[in-house]
Scaffold this active site. Structure first.
Site, PDB file in Angstrom:
ATOM      1  N   ASP A 407      47.528  31.436  42.722  1.00  0.00           N
ATOM      2  CA  ASP A 407      47.484  30.034  43.991  1.00  0.00           C
ATOM      3  C   ASP A 407      46.849  28.780  43.283  1.00  0.00           C
ATOM      4  O   ASP A 407      45.743  28.680  42.717  1.00  0.00           O
ATOM      5  CB  ASP A 407      47.714  30.670  45.382  1.00  0.00           C
ATOM      6  N   THR A 409      46.327  25.573  46.545  1.00  0.00           N
ATOM      7  CA  THR A 409      45.652  25.326  47.149  1.00  0.00           C
ATOM      8  C   THR A 409      45.095  26.781  48.442  1.00  0.00           C
ATOM      9  O   THR A 409      44.711  27.650  48.245  1.00  0.00           O
ATOM     10  CB  THR A 409      46.552  25.181  48.281  1.00  0.00           C
ATOM     11  N   ARG A 591      45.364  12.973  45.493  1.00  0.00           N
ATOM     12  CA  ARG A 591      46.840  13.001  46.422  1.00  0.00           C
ATOM     13  C   ARG A 591      46.674  11.983  47.978  1.00  0.00           C
ATOM     14  O   ARG A 591      46.053  11.855  47.830  1.00  0.00           O
ATOM     15  CB  ARG A 591      47.003  14.577  48.015  1.00  0.00           C
ATOM     16  N   THR A 671      53.128  27.821  42.999  1.00  0.00           N
ATOM     17  CA  THR A 671      52.149  27.193  44.352  1.00  0.00           C
ATOM     18  C   THR A 671      53.605  27.000  44.827  1.00  0.00           C
ATOM     19  O   THR A 671      54.346  26.853  44.801  1.00  0.00           O
ATOM     20  CB  THR A 671      51.197  26.127  43.814  1.00  0.00           C
ATOM     21  N   ASP A 673      53.130  24.427  46.715  1.00  0.00           N
ATOM     22  CA  ASP A 673      53.189  22.822  46.887  1.00  0.00           C
ATOM     23  C   ASP A 673      53.799  22.240  46.172  1.00  0.00           C
ATOM     24  O   ASP A 673      54.967  22.401  44.918  1.00  0.00           O
ATOM     25  CB  ASP A 673      51.815  22.020  46.547  1.00  0.00           C
ATOM     26  N   LYS A 737      56.712  34.795  44.308  1.00  0.00           N
ATOM     27  CA  LYS A 737      56.039  34.219  44.071  1.00  0.00           C
ATOM     28  C   LYS A 737      56.078  35.586  43.746  1.00  0.00           C
ATOM     29  O   LYS A 737      55.439  36.564  41.839  1.00  0.00           O
ATOM     30  CB  LYS A 737      54.296  34.117  44.542  1.00  0.00           C
ATOM     31  N   ASP A 761      49.735  34.645  49.636  1.00  0.00           N
ATOM     32  CA  ASP A 761      49.725  35.187  48.350  1.00  0.00           C
ATOM     33  C   ASP A 761      49.699  36.456  48.640  1.00  0.00           C
ATOM     34  O   ASP A 761      49.470  37.712  47.468  1.00  0.00           O
ATOM     35  CB  ASP A 761      48.821  34.799  48.052  1.00  0.00           C
TER      36      ASP A 761
END
Length: 1128
Positions: A407, A409, A591, A671, A673, A737, A761
């Site tokens: 993962d 973050t 970011r 991820t 994101d 995932k 996760d």
């Protein structure tokens, strides 16, 4: 009878009826019990006091080796075929079963303890108009319960009332692993069934007691994002959705109390429904062992068949000659004698399947697990978190990892955001090096750091664009405050609000209708008119406020690509300059977020609010109608600038990834994101580098491409990914995932490891061969589902390159040596069969057969398997290539097993024929005959024990005092036992059990016996030493080369200091929101409290010790190409 079976842990074969709809009444247990809904008791234990013994024995005898030895015990009870006493099998079998039973019992006691702790927690339940304290397990569906601040939610609840009419905040850290706050609004408040006057004149229990509302809702399921149901109360029907439920396992925060109606209990709650199916993870060595054991059974049958045929031939040709003193039983002919001999040799040769093997493997794994738990270099003092091996069955698998799925973050990053730079009205701030002094601001956060004095100057000068910039930041956060302690919905929001606070724009409080701030020392209240919430499609959020002067303004923030599409054409030049700044920020891996605003006409706002109300109350296509209204008003925006927030990497992440890559471990990042953020983290972690000119992106632009994990396209996806040096999967769901992990497991036949820190996760962690949980900022759900856990990603390199590699090396050495010593032991029996008329006579003393695996050779091999290491941990880090043999299964495989069997065959020939030839027609020094069965048995077994002990010494690379003590101690115990058991006293007391009277003292005082032992040992060891010498000289392995360098350079030089170079890149980084949809109400909530928990005392007080240091470990790289030639 049913209740009795239930207490015994057994179930009748009652057919389950699938629940279509849940129907319940508040405060009506009799009605609700008629539906037989699950109670709230949790049971994770496997046994109880009545079922433990039979169920555990049943489970143990499902293991093939245990069942085999039980079968052997039955055979030994038949006198016609048994030439061994019963205790030779009973003693090892009982010992193995007892040790395994003790381990299983201890584990289940811990499970019972945890179950009792959860089930016996207290909660207040409304019964007969008063609150009574009940245990969790006694709560029933339909009960109304009271929860207080910081209390765990016991069941799934419908919210009914809240203390002080504040909106309830539910912290989901324990449930879904994210530390975000979830806004919950009670249906009792939303229906306006109580107001402040009612609360002042009566208590809530009195108000809720006559409540006879009925709820109809969906059946139990694992959907976290959706809940549908209806509440019927006083003839009126109201809708229920996901915003009005509390989930079991969450914690009530920021409200004094709340009442709720129990909808689901125990196994029906979302927590239990989402636990997933835990599969039994077995290592590749375990799977190989199953194949080898079956092969050994076949090999045993072949050996017994050969000896049985030999017995039949011997009986037919020579048996009549011995009939005078060995009369045959009636009805026993040559074929029947061969049949009985076959089963006799099944008993005698049973040691090729050693029963102690499995117990020894468990002990080794347990010991290597303790090494992980005790490793101070994997201890994180800041959070007082040691590493933990949560399972003891997968240690050696850590030395064979080929793919790591990580993962992003919270795993690679700290999930702690800092405000670094910003662009306002075309000017970039934050490039200076001198730290800003915020002492002029009494409300500033002392922990906040910024490096540009010019920004403070323009703020204090009253620059309108700059003030509008910070006004937007403090007007749009999704968070709460208590005594200036911000509780942001995401770390990004917290960083932005803190920055605004330090520059003089302090967010102080909220009500559902207003926002109160301090602007440059003046208290200002804005009327909050609307919140245009964030979702994954919009990628932005906006608020509409009315200033004290009556001016209406829309403030919007979001991804730069989304904001730029909605800008007024007059902002084109400012947009170009801001784009250059965004590119610069992206090059630093930050970011980014774009900010814009728009003034709104009051008349248009009144008309828009009417349409907004109609859309928000529509029952059909509500989201589509709201999105259309949001799109309409968020046009013609004026650009203010952009922010740059740093999501700091954890210490040592780039170095860890570099080390693991050198070990030929493929690292994939999975991820949720967006692509830009994941790319920049990839560059920051050194997974992506600027010299990678062929970085390409596979995106889903069509419906077909969006299903790359479907069966018809998964192979294409896998082939494409495996051709890449680095793989980063963006915008993947938790299920996807797990699907990626399963895809690699299925087709690559490689050992996989998944590492993460949140509940998203968990599915990936469970799907991989090894699951690792990071105990960081996002709760404990990933840790609870993992096999190993620690606090920082950088500890992964030590887990794999040190503990994993050592565990694999030790286990492989153990298995090779164990099979060697047992096959050698058994083959001597096989050769002896050709010299004893295939009569199934044993070549060793029965007590030696019993104690060989349990006493004489047990502890030395355990010491080897627990303490041995080829090189120490620092050399393991310096040469990651040492990890490669585990990935290729070089240390133990079918090929290695065949070599071990051949080695055992040679040793057994030497161990049988050299003593046989030496004892043939031999006499003592005094002329007496020494050629007898007992003397030969003593010599053969002594030569065997010495030879396998020498072999153990050759296999040991790392000698400790424990190894020395166990090895020499076992030999001493052997000689002490034989002199005791072969004494006159033991024979007189137990004549039938100890027939070898005087054999030891009569044989071991002869020089030719000791010379035979020496010759046998030399002949057994000589080929091994010669082969290893030639292999190191002509075909050295990586391990051989490194060990040579260790001898040449025993002290490592100090590691050079690494300075991470600033990366320059033109890649854009869009802002990755950490929000979830539905936080518009959260923004308009009231004041909330948060209590800072007391920190635990550190496990190690000396945090600056090298054993507890938290800095990343750096080691110099040595080019192996320039090695000096190896010499013997």
């Amino acid at each position: 009878m049913g209740s009795l079976l239930s207490q015994l842990g057994l179930e009748c074969g009652r057919k389950e009826v699938k629940e279509e709809e849940r129907h319940l009444r508040a405060n009506d247990r009799e009605f609700n019990l008629s539906y037989e809904y699950a109670d709230n008791a949790i049971k994770t234990s496997k046994y109880n006091i009545f079922t433990f013994l039979p169920l555990n024995l049943f489970e143990q005898f499902q293991r093939l080796a245990n069942a085999y030895f039980l079968f052997l015990l039955c055979l030994q009870l038949i006198p016609e075929i048994s030439s061994l006493s019963w205790f030779t099998t009973v003693v090892p079998l009982v010992l193995v079963l007892s040790m395994t039973m003790a381990k299983d019992g201890s584990d289940d006691i811990n499970r019972h303890r945890c179950d009792r702790q959860v089930n016996n927690r207290k909660v207040e339940v409304l019964i007969d108009g008063e609150l009574r304290s009940e245990k969790w397990m006694d709560v029933q569906v339909g009960d109304i319960i009271k929860l207080e601040n910081n209390q765990f939610v016991t069941v799934r609840l419908e919210m009914s009332a809240e203390g002080e009419l504040e909106d309830c905040i539910e912290k989901l850290a324990n449930f879904n692993g994210k530390t975000g706050k979830k806004f919950r609004l009670s249906w009792l408040k939303s229906l306006d069934l109580m107001n402040q006057n009612i609360l002042n004149c009566c208590t809530v229990p009195e108000l809720l007691c006559p409540c006879v509302g009925e709820v109809r809702c969906e059946p139990p399921n694992n959907r976290l994002d959706k809940f549908t149901g209806t509440l019927t109360l006083k003839g009126e029907m109201y809708s229920l959705d996901n915003e009005r439920v509390l989930l079991r396992g969450c914690t009530l925060r920021n409200t004094q109390w709340c009442f709720g109606l129990v909808v689901f209990g125990g196994p029906d709650t979302k927590l239990m429904q989402n636990c997933g199916k835990t599969t039994l993870k077995r290592t590749s060595i375990d799977r190989l062992m199953n194949v080898l054991v079956l092969s050994i059974f076949g090999f045993l049958a072949v050996m017994c068949l050969i000896l049985a045929v030999g017995n039949g031939i011997w009986e037919y040709q020579e048996g009549s000659k011995f009939a005078a003193f060995l009369p045959k039983q009636e009805g026993v002919n040559a074929p029947f004698s061969a049949f009985l001999t076959f089963w006799s040799y099944v008993i005698i040769l049973n040691t090729v399947v050693p029963i102690s093997l499995y117990v020894s493997v468990e002990i080794i794994r347990l010991g290597n697990s303790f090494y992980i738990d005790w490793d101070r270099k994997m201890y994180y003092p800041k959070s007082d978190t040691p590493a933990e091996a949560r399972t003891t069955t997968l240690n050696e698998e850590l030395g064979q990892i080929k793919y790591i799925f990580s993962d992003k973050t919270g795993t690679l990053t700290q999930n702690i955001m800092t405000f670094n730079k910003c662009s306002i009205n075309g000017k970039s701030y934050g490039e200076a090096w001198q730290k800003v002094d915020f002492s002029w601001n009494n409300l500033a956060d002392p922990k906040f750091c910024f490096h540009d004095h010019s920004l403070v100057e323009v703020v204090r000068e009253g620059n309108p664009e700059v003030q509008a910039f910070f006004r937007l930041l403090k007007a749009t956060p999704a968070g709460f405050i208590c005594e200036l302690y911000y509780q942001a919905q995401s770390p990004d929001e917290g960083a932005l609000v803190t920055a605004a606070r330090n520059f003089g724009f302090v967010f102080r409080s909220r009500t559902p209708e207003s926002i109160t701030v301090v602007e440059m020392g003046e208290l200002v209240t804005y009327e909050l008119l609307a919140v245009l919430d964030f979702n994954n499609v919009r990628k932005r959020m906006s608020v509409i406020v009315r200033s004290p002067e009556g001016k209406l303004t829309l403030y919007c923030k979001g991804a730069d690509t989304i904001i730029f599409e909605r800008l007024n054409p007059s902002c084109s030049k400012l947009k170009e300059v801001t784009t250059e700044h965004l590119n610069e920020y992206a090059g630093d891996g930050l970011r980014t977020l774009a900010l814009a605003y728009k003034d709104i006409d009051p008349k248009y706002m009144e008309e828009w609010k009417l349409r907004h109300h109609e859309a928000s109350t529509a029952m059909d296509e509500r989201e589509e109608k709201l999105d259309a209204l949001y799109e309409e008003i968020e046009k013609g925006l004026l650009l203010l600038g952009s922010t740059a927030v740093e999501d700091k990497l954890q210490d040592g992440v780039p170095q860890t990834i570099e080390q693991l890559s050198k070990a030929d471990i493929k690292i994939w990042v999975l991820t949720g994101d967006k692509q830009e953020t994941a790319e920049n983290i990839g560059y920051s972690c050194n997974m992506l580098r600027e010299e990678m000119t062929e970085v390409f992106i596979v995106s889903a632009n069509t419906a077909e491409e969006a299903f790359a994990l479907e069966k018809d396209m998964e192979m294409e996806l896998l082939r494409t990914a495996c051709m890449c040096q680095t793989v980063i999967c963006c915008r993947v769901t938790p299920l996807q995932k797990a699907q990626v992990v399963e895809l690699v497991k299925k087709y690559k036949q490689a050992i996989t490891l998944a590492i993460g820190d949140g509940a998203n996760d968990v599915s990936m962690i469970k799907a991989a061969h090894i699951g690792v949980g990071i105990s960081g900022q996002e709760g404990m759900q990933a840790v609870l589902s993992s096999d190993f856990s620690f606090a920082q990603f950088r500890y992964l390199q030590r887990l794999l390159l040190v503990h994993g590699r050592w565990s694999y090396l030790r286990m492989c050495k153990f298995l090779r040596y164990f099979f060697y010593k047992n096959f050698t032991f058994t083959f001597v029996h096989f050769w002896y069969g050709f010299f004893c008329g295939f009569s199934a006579q044993t070549v060793y003393d029965e007590w030696f057969i019993t104690l060989y695996n349990l006493v004489y050779t047990a502890l030395p091999v355990l010491a080897l398997s627990l303490f041995d290491q080829d090189v120490n941990d620092r050399w393991s880090f310096q040469y990651p290539k040492l990890y490669a043999p585990g990935q290729l299964n070089q240390y133990f495989s079918k090929r290695a097993f065949v070599y071990t069997v051949l080695h055992s065959g040679y040793s057994s020939l030497v161990l049988f024929f050299i003593p046989w030839a030496a004892m043939y027609d031999t006499v003592r020094d005094d002329g007496k005959d020494i050629v007898d069965y007992q003397s030969f048995a003593l010599l053969a077994q002594t030569c065997l024990l010495i030879a396998v002990s020498i072999q153990l010494g050759l296999d040991t690379h790392y000698w400790t005092s424990v190894n020395q003590f166990f090895l020499w101690g076992s030999l001493c115990v052997y000689f002490a036992v034989i002199f005791t058991m072969y004494s006159n006293g033991m024979f007189l007391i137990f004549t039938s059990s100890f027939p070898f009277i005087g054999t030891a003292r009569n044989s071991l005082n002869q020089p030719n016996v000791w010379l035979t032992m020496l010759l046998t040992s030399i002949l057994c060891v000589l080929p091994v030493v010669a082969y290893r010498f030639l292999r190191i000289l002509l075909w050295p392995t990586v391990n051989d080369k490194v060990r040579y360098k260790v001898r040449q350079d025993k002290v490592l030089p100090p590691a050079p200091r690494r300075v991470q170079a600033r990366r320059t890149s033109t890649r854009r980084s869009g802002y990755a929101f950490s929000h979830a949809q539905g936080y518009g109400d959260l923004v308009t909530s009231g004041r909330f409290l948060r209590w800072t928990p007391k920190s635990r005392p550190a496990l190690f007080s000396q945090t600056d010790s090298p054993l507890a240091q938290t800095q990343p470990q750096f080691y110099r790289t040595i080019n192996e190409g320039g090695e000096p030639p190896l010499s013997p």
